[in-house]
Design a protein around this motif. Structure first.
Motif, short mmCIF file in Angstrom:
data_model
loop_
_atom_site.label_atom_id
_atom_site.label_comp_id
_atom_site.label_asym_id
_atom_site.label_seq_id
_atom_site.Cartn_x
_atom_site.Cartn_y
_atom_site.Cartn_z
N ARG A 290 -15.05 0.37 0.58
CA ARG A 290 -14.33 0.72 1.81
C ARG A 290 -15.19 1.62 2.69
O ARG A 290 -15.23 1.46 3.92
N ALA A 291 -15.88 2.59 2.08
CA ALA A 291 -16.70 3.53 2.86
C ALA A 291 -17.85 2.82 3.58
O ALA A 291 -18.23 3.19 4.69
N SER A 292 -18.39 1.76 2.96
CA SER A 292 -19.52 1.04 3.56
C SER A 292 -19.08 0.00 4.58
O SER A 292 -19.91 -0.61 5.26
N GLY A 293 -17.77 -0.22 4.68
CA GLY A 293 -17.27 -1.22 5.60
C GLY A 293 -17.25 -2.63 5.04
O GLY A 293 -16.89 -3.58 5.73
N GLU A 294 -17.65 -2.79 3.77
CA GLU A 294 -17.65 -4.12 3.15
C GLU A 294 -16.24 -4.61 2.85
O GLU A 294 -16.02 -5.80 2.66
N PHE A 295 -15.29 -3.68 2.83
CA PHE A 295 -13.91 -4.03 2.48
C PHE A 295 -12.98 -3.36 3.49
O PHE A 295 -13.03 -2.15 3.69
N ASN A 296 -12.13 -4.17 4.14
CA ASN A 296 -11.26 -3.60 5.16
C ASN A 296 -9.81 -4.10 5.09
O ASN A 296 -9.09 -4.07 6.08
N PHE A 297 -9.37 -4.58 3.93
CA PHE A 297 -7.99 -5.01 3.69
C PHE A 297 -7.59 -6.25 4.50
O PHE A 297 -6.40 -6.57 4.60
N GLU A 298 -8.57 -6.96 5.06
CA GLU A 298 -8.23 -8.07 5.96
C GLU A 298 -7.38 -9.13 5.29
O GLU A 298 -6.45 -9.67 5.90
N PHE A 299 -7.66 -9.45 4.04
CA PHE A 299 -6.94 -10.52 3.36
C PHE A 299 -5.92 -9.98 2.35
O PHE A 299 -5.40 -10.73 1.53
N CYS A 300 -5.62 -8.70 2.45
CA CYS A 300 -4.64 -8.08 1.54
C CYS A 300 -3.23 -8.22 2.10
O CYS A 300 -3.03 -8.25 3.31
N ASP A 301 -2.23 -8.27 1.22
CA ASP A 301 -0.86 -8.10 1.68
C ASP A 301 -0.49 -6.63 1.51
O ASP A 301 -1.31 -5.81 1.05
N VAL A 302 0.73 -6.27 1.87
CA VAL A 302 1.11 -4.86 1.88
C VAL A 302 1.08 -4.27 0.47
O VAL A 302 0.73 -3.09 0.29
N ASN A 303 1.39 -5.06 -0.55
CA ASN A 303 1.40 -4.55 -1.91
C ASN A 303 -0.01 -4.26 -2.41
O ASN A 303 -0.27 -3.21 -3.02
N GLN A 304 -0.93 -5.17 -2.14
CA GLN A 304 -2.33 -4.95 -2.53
C GLN A 304 -2.91 -3.74 -1.79
O GLN A 304 -3.61 -2.92 -2.39
N ALA A 305 -2.61 -3.64 -0.50
CA ALA A 305 -3.13 -2.51 0.28
C ALA A 305 -2.59 -1.19 -0.27
O ALA A 305 -3.34 -0.20 -0.37
N ARG A 306 -1.32 -1.15 -0.63
CA ARG A 306 -0.71 0.07 -1.17
C ARG A 306 -1.40 0.46 -2.48
O ARG A 306 -1.74 1.63 -2.70
N GLU A 307 -1.60 -0.51 -3.36
CA GLU A 307 -2.17 -0.23 -4.68
C GLU A 307 -3.64 0.16 -4.60
O GLU A 307 -4.09 1.09 -5.30
N ILE A 308 -4.41 -0.53 -3.75
CA ILE A 308 -5.84 -0.21 -3.64
C ILE A 308 -6.04 1.15 -3.00
O ILE A 308 -6.91 1.93 -3.42
N THR A 309 -5.21 1.45 -2.00
CA THR A 309 -5.31 2.77 -1.36
C THR A 309 -5.03 3.88 -2.36
O THR A 309 -5.75 4.89 -2.41
N GLU A 310 -4.01 3.71 -3.18
CA GLU A 310 -3.71 4.72 -4.19
C GLU A 310 -4.86 4.82 -5.19
O GLU A 310 -5.24 5.92 -5.61
N LEU A 311 -5.44 3.69 -5.58
CA LEU A 311 -6.57 3.70 -6.51
C LEU A 311 -7.73 4.50 -5.95
O LEU A 311 -8.34 5.32 -6.66
N ILE A 312 -8.06 4.27 -4.68
CA ILE A 312 -9.21 4.95 -4.07
C ILE A 312 -8.94 6.43 -3.88
O ILE A 312 -9.78 7.29 -4.20
N GLU A 313 -7.76 6.77 -3.37
CA GLU A 313 -7.47 8.14 -2.97
C GLU A 313 -6.87 8.98 -4.09
O GLU A 313 -7.05 10.20 -4.12
N HIS A 314 -6.15 8.34 -5.03
CA HIS A 314 -5.49 9.10 -6.11
C HIS A 314 -5.60 8.35 -7.44
O HIS A 314 -4.58 7.93 -8.01
N PRO A 315 -6.81 8.19 -7.95
CA PRO A 315 -6.93 7.46 -9.23
C PRO A 315 -6.17 8.14 -10.36
O PRO A 315 -5.72 7.47 -11.29
N GLU A 316 -6.02 9.47 -10.27
CA GLU A 316 -5.27 10.17 -11.31
C GLU A 316 -3.81 9.73 -11.33
O GLU A 316 -3.16 9.69 -12.38
#
Length: 727
Positions: A290-316
């Motif tokens: 995400r930081a490099s711009g290689e991934f921008n959620f373009e093909f994600c649905d709302v559930n995938q976006a929610r889960e990936i965002t939590e993974l990146i920002e709050h893995p704990e």
């Protein structure tokens, strides 16, 4: 050159191998090369392969030390000489015309890949209902034409299922498509499938299914809890391939979403102590992308976006969620739609139970009020909560989706506008496990909003939802008749739901009744809490599903459809003989309900559907309960005719069709007097018996004639032999 080279990777599968090889060597397409790669088996697998190779010159044996699935498949690819490559796992089996059908499609237009659906297969009798289920990987609208995966990106997100296809060998070689040679069976189909779809431009799909995929082989890699980083190894290989081939930015973004699906699946299957290290690796990789711009959620649905965002920002928090999920004693599925005024109380009633080890699966069925925001708040705050957002599809689909995500041994349901008693889950779970019951039933307390129900209706509700028994009981027809239709005052065993193939019928109201009946009919026992023990509070409010169902709404017709689907369920589980009379009473009851709670304008359609169902299944329904069927037909038919006299406008419409129709009705109606009807029925029964006796006599006579002819033929042959001997 053989038309198809069939690769069969083999490691310690003597239990299943003969069934697999028999289905391959007996194919209707004979021009095959069958390459069996023995990966250092220590059981009797090698001897079985050698036996088949001695009998059939098409069988080629590659015997090598154990080096893993990927290396075995690569050695098979190197040895193959066929025009096309097929893969059959050694614990699966295939229909005898599979390769002929797929090859005919392939050569028609020189396709690079031909892909089909497949069947699940379970040898375990407890999972018989799941066998022969057709898994639909293929869209009907994509059959019969050339498909380019780069323009149909949903293909990338399908299950790999690399064995339900054939691949042109020169296509694989030109594009450098092979397997990652990692040790063991380590999900190497992941990178192989992605490489195929990223390289192919001429793909054909067929909606037919030919391969039977065994799901109950405990040695299968999918059933192994270890191999923590195998999935990440596969995606490292995919990224290497994509970089080497300079694949498009769009393919790279598809790759990232596919990668998350595989990573989420891996997190879900890993044991609690193994998951944290993998979660940290996943967070690092997705954060960098995400930081490099290689991934921008373009093909994600709302559930995938929610889960990936939590993974990146709050893995704990993902680690906490995993631990809570695995510790859960009860999974609670809560579908909701536009219930912002009720949702907090409902959610709190689950999270504040006397047992804290709960998994709450919130399924938002497309709410457009503040319900989704409230659910999101609970998801962020409590690791025991899982949130899934759907397009509005109905409660049945929402509940089925929740069931797919459930992890605990016990599962319960709650609607987003109702609430539990504080100890409901603990009470039901303790009873379920203590008494080894299939399910538990408790009483429901109806909660009436002002103006919702009359005094008489309130009394009827309270009586209907109060448990009618107490203690442990074996399942009988009488017991099932005593059950209310709600799933919300019951607790079920998740594994039993899965093994029996029980789910909510999608697209229908009254889906509770189907689920309760289907689960109950396949159960042995149920435990009833004392009638005074209320576990669930049912809020009767305007706008609820049941409020509309009882308001002369078209949805009441679904009761009849539920009855039809339960007939299919009974037949599938071979329970019709045991519960035939019960089913006929249920059909009668649901038909009556459908007529009673719909507009008269809907009655012709309901009658037509019921008539069609009875005509189609008459012979079977007579076997279940002939008397009940006659009673249903006579009563419903009389009721329909009776409406002519009770509706002046309808009567006038009939009269306007002419005196001929009136005369016909006058001739028909007298036949339905009780005495005449009884005489007609006796005459019909006697006629039926006579016809059956005549058929049996004719069949026996035919058999005797055939046997006499055979005896004469044998006698003639004997006489000829005697004449030859004498001469």
């Amino acid at each position: 050159m053989p038309q198809i080279s069939v690769l069969v990777p083999i490691f310690n599968v003597e239990k299943y191998l003969r069934e697999c090889l028999d289905s391959v060597v007996n194919q209707t397409l004979r021009d095959l090369e069958i390459i069996c790669i023995n990966d250092g088996s220590t059981d009797g697998s090698l001897a079985i392969i050698e036996e088949y190779a001695q009998r059939d010159p098409r069988v080629v044996l590659i015997d090598k030390p154990n080096s893993g699935y990927g290396d075995s498949m690569n050695k098979g690819l190197e040895r193959a000489t066929g025009e096309y490559i097929a893969i059959v796992e050694s614990d699966d089996w295939i229909e005898l015309d599979m390769f002929e059908k797929l090859h005919d499609i392939a050569v028609d237009q020189g396709f690079e890949v031909v892909k089909s659906n497949y069947f699940t297969y379970y040898a375990d009798p407890a999972r018989k209902a799941l066998s022969d289920e057709k898994i639909k990987l293929v869209r009907e609208d994509e059959t019969g034409r050339v498909i380019d995966p780069s323009k149909n990106i949903h293909i990338f997100f399908q299950q790999p299922a690399i064995w339900s296809a054939i691949y042109r060998r020169d296509f694989l070689e030109t594009n450098g498509i092979h397997f990652l040679p990692t040790p063991g069976a380590s999900y190497q189909d992941t990178s192989f499938a992605f490489k195929v779809w990223a390289s192919a431009h001429r793909v054909a799909f067929t909606s037919e299914a030919y391969l039977h995929y065994r799901r109950d082989n405990e040695a299968s890699s999918v059933n192994q809890p270890g191999k923590v980083f195998c999935v990440s190894d596969e995606y490292a290989e995919i990224e290497r391939f994509a970089a080497e081939r300079k694949l498009s930015t769009e393919i790279w973004r598809i790759l990232r979403v596919c990668k998350w699906g595989a990573y989420a699946w891996n997190i879900d299957r890993l044991q609690t102590d193994l998951a944290p290290e993998f979660i940290e690796l996943a967070a690092e990789q997705f954060g960098a992308a995400r930081a490099s711009g290689e991934f921008n959620f373009e093909f994600c649905d709302v559930n995938q976006a929610r889960e990936i965002t939590e993974l990146i920002e709050h893995p704990e928090r993902v680690i906490e969620r995993k631990r809570a999920q695995d510790a859960a004693l009860v999974s609670v599925v809560m579908p909701f739609f536009n219930v912002e005024a009720y949702l907090r109380k409902s959610v709190d009633s689950v999270l504040q139970q006397t047992i804290s080890e709960v998994e709450l699966i919130l399924v938002d069925d497309g709410s457009v009020d503040a319900s989704a925001d409230i659910a999101e708040e609970y998801f962020v705050r409590d690791p025991r909560v899982r949130l899934v957002s759907l397009r509005n599809s109905g409660q049945a689909i929402a509940r089925n989706r929740g069931l797919e995500l459930a992890h605990a041994q016990c599962v319960a349901f709650i609607d987003g506008d109702d609430y539990y008693e504080p100890d409901a889950l603990e009470t039901m779970r303790e009873a379920l496990l203590t008494h080894s019951a299939d399910f538990v039933v408790g009483s429901i307390r109806p909660v009436f909003e002002p103006g919702m129900r009359s005094a008489m209706q309130k009394f009827e509700d309270e009586h209907y939802y109060e448990v009618r028994r107490s203690g442990l009981h074996e399942i009988t027809s009488e017991l099932l008749l005593d059950l209310d239709a709600s799933v919300c005052n019951k607790m079920f065993l998740r594994e039993a739901v899965e093994n029996r193939g029980v789910e909510f019928p999608e697209g229908l109201r009254f889906e509770d009744a189907y689920f309760v009946n289907a689960y109950g009919l396949t159960s042995r026992s149920a435990y009833f809490l004392p009638p005074e023990v209320h576990v669930y509070n049912y809020v009767r409010r305007a706008g609820s599903t049941m409020a509309t169902t009882f308001g002369n709404a078209g949805s009441a017709k679904d009761h009849l459809t539920v009855a039809f689907e339960l007939f299919d369920f009974l037949e599938m589980h071979e329970l019709a003989e045991q519960y035939g009379s019960y089913y006929m009473r249920l059909l009668d009851s649901y038909a009556t309900f459908a007529f009673r709670h719909t507009e008269e304008s809907d009655h012709p359609e309901i009658w037509s559907e019921l008539r069609e169902f009875i005509d189609l299944n008459r012979e079977r329904l007579v076997e279940l309960d002939a008397y009940a069927l006659r009673n249903l037909e006579h009563r419903v038919f009389s009721g329909v005719l009776g409406r002519l006299n009770g509706a002046p406008a309808l009567r006038r419409a009939v009269f306007r069709t002419g005196r001929a129709l009136q005369s016909s009705l006058n001739r028909v109606l007298p036949r339905f007097s009780p005495g005449q009807r009884a005489r007609q029925q006796i005459h019909a029964d006697v006629t039926l018996l006579r016809e059956q006796l005549a058929k049996s006599t004719a069949a026996l006579s035919s058999q005797l004639v055939a046997q006499r002819r055979r005896i004469d033929e044998i006698a003639e042959q004997v006489n000829e032999l005697i004449d030859e001997r004498d001469s």
